[in-house]
Design a protein around this motif. Structure first.
Motif, mmCIF file in Angstrom:
data_model
loop_
_atom_site.group_PDB
_atom_site.id
_atom_site.type_symbol
_atom_site.label_atom_id
_atom_site.label_comp_id
_atom_site.label_asym_id
_atom_site.label_seq_id
_atom_site.Cartn_x
_atom_site.Cartn_y
_atom_site.Cartn_z
ATOM 1 N N SER A 1 0.833 -1.198 0.000
ATOM 2 C CA SER A 1 0.000 0.000 0.000
ATOM 3 C C SER A 1 0.871 1.253 0.000
ATOM 4 C CB SER A 1 -0.922 0.011 1.220
ATOM 5 O OG SER A 1 -1.811 -1.084 1.177
ATOM 6 N N GLY A 2 0.398 2.285 -0.703
ATOM 7 C CA GLY A 2 1.158 3.521 -0.780
ATOM 8 C C GLY A 2 2.273 3.474 -1.802
ATOM 9 N N THR A 3 2.289 2.462 -2.642
ATOM 10 C CA THR A 3 3.313 2.275 -3.668
ATOM 11 C C THR A 3 2.634 2.073 -5.015
ATOM 12 O OG1 THR A 3 4.846 1.253 -2.109
ATOM 13 C CG2 THR A 3 5.217 0.800 -4.430
ATOM 14 N N SER A 4 3.203 2.661 -6.056
ATOM 15 C CA SER A 4 2.643 2.519 -7.393
ATOM 16 C C SER A 4 3.509 1.601 -8.241
ATOM 17 C CB SER A 4 2.534 3.889 -8.079
ATOM 18 O OG SER A 4 3.831 4.387 -8.395
ATOM 19 N N HIS B 1 8.281 5.672 -2.806
ATOM 20 C CA HIS B 1 7.128 5.934 -1.942
ATOM 21 C C HIS B 1 6.654 4.626 -1.316
ATOM 22 C CE1 HIS B 1 6.973 9.068 -5.127
ATOM 23 N NE2 HIS B 1 6.850 9.852 -4.079
ATOM 24 N N GLY B 2 6.509 4.671 -0.002
ATOM 25 C CA GLY B 2 5.966 3.513 0.713
ATOM 26 C C GLY B 2 6.935 2.355 0.758
ATOM 27 N N PRO B 3 6.418 1.158 1.039
ATOM 28 C CA PRO B 3 4.992 0.934 1.296
ATOM 29 C C PRO B 3 4.576 1.403 2.684
ATOM 30 C CG PRO B 3 6.189 -1.120 1.540
ATOM 31 C CD PRO B 3 7.184 -0.106 1.080
ATOM 32 N N ALA B 4 3.384 1.987 2.755
ATOM 33 C CA ALA B 4 2.857 2.397 4.057
ATOM 34 C C ALA B 4 2.509 1.177 4.891
ATOM 35 C CB ALA B 4 1.630 3.275 3.850
ATOM 36 N N ASP C 1 -2.637 3.105 -6.150
ATOM 37 C CA ASP C 1 -1.708 3.431 -5.058
ATOM 38 C C ASP C 1 -1.444 2.232 -4.151
ATOM 39 O OD1 ASP C 1 -4.189 3.287 -3.887
ATOM 40 O OD2 ASP C 1 -3.900 5.026 -2.571
ATOM 41 N N ALA C 2 -1.695 1.024 -4.653
ATOM 42 C CA ALA C 2 -1.408 -0.202 -3.890
ATOM 43 C C ALA C 2 -1.216 -1.330 -4.894
ATOM 44 C CB ALA C 2 -2.543 -0.534 -2.924
#
Length: 384
Positions: free
Chosen positions: A241-244, A311-314, A332-333
């Motif tokens: 999550s939070g990663t593209s 970015h991320g992962p959250a 975004d996940a």
């Protein structure tokens, strides 16, 4: 210590010992029943008394004499057979060559502490941890002799698993079985935190010097010969999550890994021990990994690719099926489909004193809850 920190559980020293115990067994109608798990829920201190009430009503059977149990179960067309006994966890290994039980994943100390507290309150090992090893020819011959006899228990549980159980009490069988197990090294297939809980309980009872030995010197385990009736080792997929997907592409390029855009069918077909597939629900791609000797794809993902993401992962979610993983994919996940490591590779990683990332393996099928239970109270109260 950070509650999210993973640590290596201590190593039990050989010889590997599975000792007879007097099993509690739920009635077939209770085994595999979705409501059975609630019988082992809070308040934990009432669980043992609840089982005694069930025993009076015929819902629990209790063996009068200790035995080593050969438990065979069949689920979804797969048959697994393992020895179930009380695993001796009283000795710690000082050298790598002394290790009898090999973990391959780290544990959360707080979770192991909580499990130890539960078992102490329940005075039970509710289910065996699963261990796999490569049995000797003589051991297989001995167990083949057992299987030719009529099982002591045979039934199909509420979940559809078929079970056959032989209680081994004859010293002419127990002695050679013990001899053949002594030099074995067993890999933890399932139950790392329960294994760590056994060690915590053993430490708590280590001051006791009475005979017989404290019940907490042992923990319930099933030992499966992976060469005879193997467990299936499947992958555990991820959702980051939070990663593209663009973040994954950039990380791969930074690391010099091959990132290739695919249609869905081609991406899934390309999945292999050196290649993972990923999707945001619309686009698909594969990443070809630079996998080192005796390295698993899941190690490359967590130790090289994830730290390189912009970015991320959250958060990271884990899934046992492709369908569940794809259900979380969105711009975004990303869902990352993983290859399963081989059992031999996991054994080599564990023997090299390395740990795989959390939730790296899924050994299946597991036996239903309630087939064989170990009472700590009964063993503590047993006469010397």
């Amino acid at each position: 210590m950070d509650a999210t920190t993973l640590v290596t559980p201590p190593y039990v020293a050989g010889p590997l010992r599975l000792e007879p115990f007097a099993a509690l067994m739920l009635a077939p109608a209770r085994v595999g029943n979705p409501t059975t798990g609630r019988a082992f829920a809070r308040p934990y201190k009432d669980v043992s008394a609840r089982l005694m009430r069930w025993k009076a009503r015929g819902f629990v059977r209790a063996d009068a004499e200790p035995a080593l149990y050969l438990h065979e179960y069949t689920s979804a067309g797969m048959t697994v057979r393992g020895l179930v006994g009380a695993l001796d966890v009283s000795r710690r290994a000082a050298r790598p060559e002394d290790r009898a039980v090999l973990p391959h994943e780290g544990i959360h100390p707080a979770q192991a502490d909580d499990l130890a507290d539960r078992m102490e309150e329940m005075q039970l090992n509710p289910a065996p941890i699963l261990l796999v090893h490569q049995g000797t020819v003589r051991l297989r011959t001995l167990l083949a002799t057992v299987v030719t006899g009529e099982p002591d228990h045979a039934f199909t549980d509420r979940g559809g698993q078929q079970h056959r159980i032989w209680a081994i009490r004859d010293t002419e069988l127990l002695t050679p079985i013990s001899e053949e197990l002594a030099d074995s090294q067993a890999l933890i297939a399932d139950g790392h935190h329960r294994y760590a809980a056994y060690l915590r309980l053993q430490r708590r009872g280590a001051h006791e010097t009475h005979e017989p030995r404290p019940a907490t010197d042992f923990g319930l385990a099933m030992l499966v010969d992976q060469d005879a009736t193997p467990l299936f080792l499947g992958p555990i997929h991820r959702t980051l999550s939070g990663t593209s997907l663009d973040d994954l592409r950039d990380a791969a390029e930074t690391l010099g890994l091959e990132y290739t855009v695919h249609e869905q069918a081609d991406a899934v077909h390309a999945l292999s021990s050196v290649r993972l597939a990923a999707t945001d629900g619309e686009r698909w791609a594969t990443v070809t990994l630079d996998v080192g000797q005796d390295e698993a794809a899941v190690e490359v993902l967590h130790r090289r690719i994830v730290p390189a993401l912009a970015h991320g992962p959250a958060s990271i979610a884990y899934h046992h099926t492709v369908e569940d993983a794809l259900g979380g994919a969105r711009p975004d996940a990303i869902a990352v489909l993983m290859p399963a490591p081989s059992v031999d590779l996991v054994l080599r990683v564990a023997a090299a004193d390395r740990l795989l990332p959390e939730k790296a393996t899924s050994f299946q099928p597991k036996p239903s809850l309630g087939v064989l239970i170990r009472s700590l109270r009964d063993e503590s109260d047993a006469p010397s």
